[in-house]
Design an enzyme around this catalytic site. Structure first.
Site, PDB file in Angstrom:
ATOM      1  N   ARG A  34       0.837  -1.199   0.000  1.00 24.22           N
ATOM      2  CA  ARG A  34       0.000   0.000   0.000  1.00 24.22           C
ATOM      3  C   ARG A  34       0.868   1.244   0.000  1.00 24.22           C
ATOM      4  NH1 ARG A  34      -5.112   0.021   4.030  1.00 24.22           N
ATOM      5  NH2 ARG A  34      -4.788  -2.198   3.583  1.00 24.22           N
ATOM      6  N   SER A 123      -8.145  -0.176   0.455  1.00 20.17           N
ATOM      7  CA  SER A 123      -9.092  -0.369   1.545  1.00 20.17           C
ATOM      8  C   SER A 123      -9.710   0.960   1.992  1.00 20.17           C
ATOM      9  CB  SER A 123      -8.397  -1.092   2.703  1.00 20.17           C
ATOM     10  OG  SER A 123      -9.294  -1.410   3.732  1.00 20.17           O
ATOM     11  N   HIS A 124      -9.433   1.366   3.232  1.00 18.99           N
ATOM     12  CA  HIS A 124     -10.061   2.543   3.830  1.00 18.99           C
ATOM     13  C   HIS A 124      -9.257   3.816   3.642  1.00 18.99           C
ATOM     14  CE1 HIS A 124      -7.097   1.122   6.714  1.00 18.99           C
ATOM     15  NE2 HIS A 124      -7.060   2.344   7.208  1.00 18.99           N
ATOM     16  N   LYS A 133      -3.870  -6.532  -2.265  1.00 24.35           N
ATOM     17  CA  LYS A 133      -4.026  -7.639  -1.325  1.00 24.35           C
ATOM     18  C   LYS A 133      -3.889  -8.933  -2.121  1.00 24.35           C
ATOM     19  CE  LYS A 133      -7.133  -5.162   1.853  1.00 24.35           C
ATOM     20  NZ  LYS A 133      -8.501  -5.125   2.469  1.00 24.35           N
ATOM     21  N   ASP A 258     -16.353   0.007   4.443  1.00 19.77           N
ATOM     22  CA  ASP A 258     -15.136   0.686   4.012  1.00 19.77           C
ATOM     23  C   ASP A 258     -14.989   0.600   2.496  1.00 19.77           C
ATOM     24  OD1 ASP A 258     -14.440  -2.018   3.804  1.00 19.77           O
ATOM     25  OD2 ASP A 258     -12.363  -1.652   4.375  1.00 19.77           O
ATOM     26  N   ASP A 260     -13.326  -1.181   0.300  1.00 17.67           N
ATOM     27  CA  ASP A 260     -13.373  -2.437  -0.441  1.00 17.67           C
ATOM     28  C   ASP A 260     -14.328  -3.452   0.172  1.00 17.67           C
ATOM     29  OD1 ASP A 260     -11.646  -2.811   1.744  1.00 17.67           O
ATOM     30  OD2 ASP A 260     -10.479  -4.346   0.712  1.00 17.67           O
ATOM     31  N   ASP A 262     -14.836  -4.977   3.139  1.00 13.46           N
ATOM     32  CA  ASP A 262     -14.574  -6.081   4.061  1.00 13.46           C
ATOM     33  C   ASP A 262     -14.668  -5.678   5.526  1.00 13.46           C
ATOM     34  OD1 ASP A 262     -12.214  -4.618   4.200  1.00 13.46           O
ATOM     35  OD2 ASP A 262     -10.946  -6.187   3.341  1.00 13.46           O
ATOM     36  N   ARG A 263     -15.152  -4.440   5.792  1.00 15.15           N
ATOM     37  CA  ARG A 263     -15.288  -3.983   7.174  1.00 15.15           C
ATOM     38  C   ARG A 263     -16.702  -3.451   7.407  1.00 15.15           C
ATOM     39  NH1 ARG A 263     -10.290   0.064   7.701  1.00 15.15           N
ATOM     40  NH2 ARG A 263     -11.424   0.627   9.576  1.00 15.15           N
ATOM     41  N   HIS A 345     -13.064  -5.751  10.531  1.00 12.73           N
ATOM     42  CA  HIS A 345     -12.936  -7.021   9.818  1.00 12.73           C
ATOM     43  C   HIS A 345     -13.520  -8.133  10.698  1.00 12.73           C
ATOM     44  CE1 HIS A 345     -10.190  -5.548   6.652  1.00 12.73           C
ATOM     45  NE2 HIS A 345      -9.698  -4.760   7.597  1.00 12.73           N
TER      46      HIS A 345
END
Length: 489
Positions: A34, A123-124, A133, A258, A260, A262-263, A345
């Site tokens: 990242r 992600s966030h 990822k 978030d 992507d 996943d949260r 997550h």
């Protein structure tokens, strides 16, 4: 699945020449890659990463990889370069297009134990970031393996001359139907959904409409500028409009995802934030009532109330390092039926597939609310259900995650300095991830973030006065090493 009409050519030496490529060390983090798009993470980086992963995949007997991407402005070009690197080094690619990370994980799971995939996402993080990822055989590539990938990318690699093929596949309808068939929702809910203009918005609307819910969408149109707020539901300020809208529309609850998908963070009908460790308490009790003596995994940032609740319902608590890869690995290694971390997550491993999935966690929450509504005759108002469940748990005083800005190049060395010099006499110190300092009346934590340029802190105690006392103890211990630390507490 359809084959792309364009044949992918093998990589040329000019495209992969180390003389035209500079590898930024800082982007290789603990459990993903990242950094800043266009500068640290650019097309040349993605191309070389694809070729490097192709070599790694082939060495482990893989011939095909899934590729997905989020809605960031830089993601399409990075995904294209990544695919070119993979196919140019002999790997067939199944392109899933713009999706969520859980949808990619679902595709990998459906592909069998030999499947692997890469998600282009940060992600966030804010819009100027991007990254990757990497998942192989249901495991997130992290730690030493990421460092090996870095070394391979920096070397003068030799590529085979064969070309892989490019296919496309639409996984979303199958993924959503699997979620719907996995759970039992027998009540309609009015919900406000804030997707932060991330990838989860269209999927969330489709899923919950199919479940018969009435929706008030906030920022559910994918927009890589993230014009309304960063796609980070862990930041309390990003939840303010969601809280207000839940109350003003008299919705039953709110859901925040978030970038992507996943949260998950939830908002009760009264506008209260239900943080992920509180969600974990709801999920853990439900699972342990059906599966006593099961293991429940959670990270060092999670409430001690969760630990005590798992014990109360005859479960076996397992604490682990923060990070989705660490929680996922702990769930797999211990056979835990549930895992989660404070950032949102949440991993279901009882009826689902052991990967973190914000949409699936939200549907499991609705399922529990339905059961609670049926079992508690005194609860006539659905908007009070979530608040009532939370009221059944032990109370405490706590802070959200508190951030101390520290440069990427200095945060880990500063954390080592703190671990060496801060004594916290009389406390129990857990060092699996930073310093979690436990007292009889509460605890405090400081650790280095793996995804951003911060040290992070969190505190919890039996009451507000004890909370302030622990924060003061941290301030005294940290102040010789962090200027004006009190302003972050």
């Amino acid at each position: 699945m359809t084959k792309d009409a364009i044949n992918c050519k093998s990589l040329s030496e000019e495209m992969i020449s180390p003389t035209v490529f500079e590898l930024p060390d800082v982007v290789f983090r603990d459990y993903d890659i990242r950094g800043y798009a266009q500068t640290q993470i650019n097309d040349q980086f993605a191309l070389r990463l694809g070729a490097t992963l192709a070599a790694m995949f082939r060495n482990h007997g893989h011939s095909t990889a899934y590729v997905g991407r989020d809605c960031r402005l830089s993601s399409p070009a990075l995904a294209e370069a990544l695919r070119t690197g993979l196919t140019g080094a002999g790997i067939d690619v199944i392109d899933l297009g713009a999706i969520t990370t859980p949808a990619l994980n679902f595709a990998i799971h459906q592909g069998g134990k030999s499947a692997c995939g890469i998600m282009v996402t940060a992600s966030h993080n804010p819009s100027e970031y991007n990254g990757f990822k990497i998942i192989v055989r249901d495991k997130v590539i992290a730690g030493d393996t990421l460092q090996q990938i870095k070394s391979m990318m920096a070397s003068d690699l030799i590529f085979i001359g064969q070309s892989g093929q490019l296919f496309t596949e639409e996984i979303i309808p199958h993924y959503l139907q699997k979620i719907i068939h996995n759970c039992s929702i027998n009540q309609p809910f009015k919900m406000v959904i804030d997707a932060g203009n991330g990838a989860a918005g269209p999927l969330a609307i489709s899923l919950f409409e199919q479940l018969g819910c009435s929706l008030v969408p906030l920022f559910c149109e994918p927009d890589g500028h993230f014009p309304n707020h960063d796609p980070n539901p862990s930041d309390k300020s990003n939840l303010q409009l969601l809280r207000e809208t839940v109350q003003s529309t008299q919705a039953d609850l709110g859901l925040a995802f978030d970038g992507d998908g996943d949260r998950l963070v939830a908002i009760s009908g009264n506008g209260e934030i239900i943080w992920p460790d509180q969600l974990m308490m709801i999920f853990a009790r439900d699972i342990l009532l059906q599966n006593p003596n099961s293991k429940i995994v959670f990270d060092v940032k999670s409430s001690d109330r969760l630990n005590r609740l798992v014990h109360k319902y005859s479960g076996d608590p397992v604490i682990c390092k923060t990070g989705h890869a660490h929680v996922r690995e702990a769930v797999q290694q211990t056979g835990a039926l549930l895992g989660g971390e404070f950032s949102g997550h949440i991993f279901f491993n009882d009826r689902w597939h052991g990967f973190d999935d914000g949409l699936y966690a939200a549907v499991r929450l609705l399922e529990i609310l339905c059961a609670h509504h049926q079992n508690k005759a005194q609860t006539n108002c659905q908007s009070a259900l979530l608040d009532q469940i939370i009221s059944e748990f032990e109370d405490s005083a706590y802070t959200p995650e508190l951030l101390i800005p520290v440069s990427e190049s200095e945060k880990f060395s500063l954390m080592k300095t703190l671990a060496t010099n801060c004594k916290f006499n009389g406390a129990k110190i857990i060092t699996i991830d930073g310093l979690r300092v436990e007292y009889p009346q509460g605890w405090g934590l400081i650790r280095a973030s793996n995804t951003s340029a911060y040290l992070t802190m969190r505190f919890e105690a039996n009451n507000e006065s004890e909370l302030e006392r622990i924060k003061k103890r941290f301030s005294d211990e940290l102040s010789p090493f962090i200027n004006h630390v009190e302003q972050y507490l």
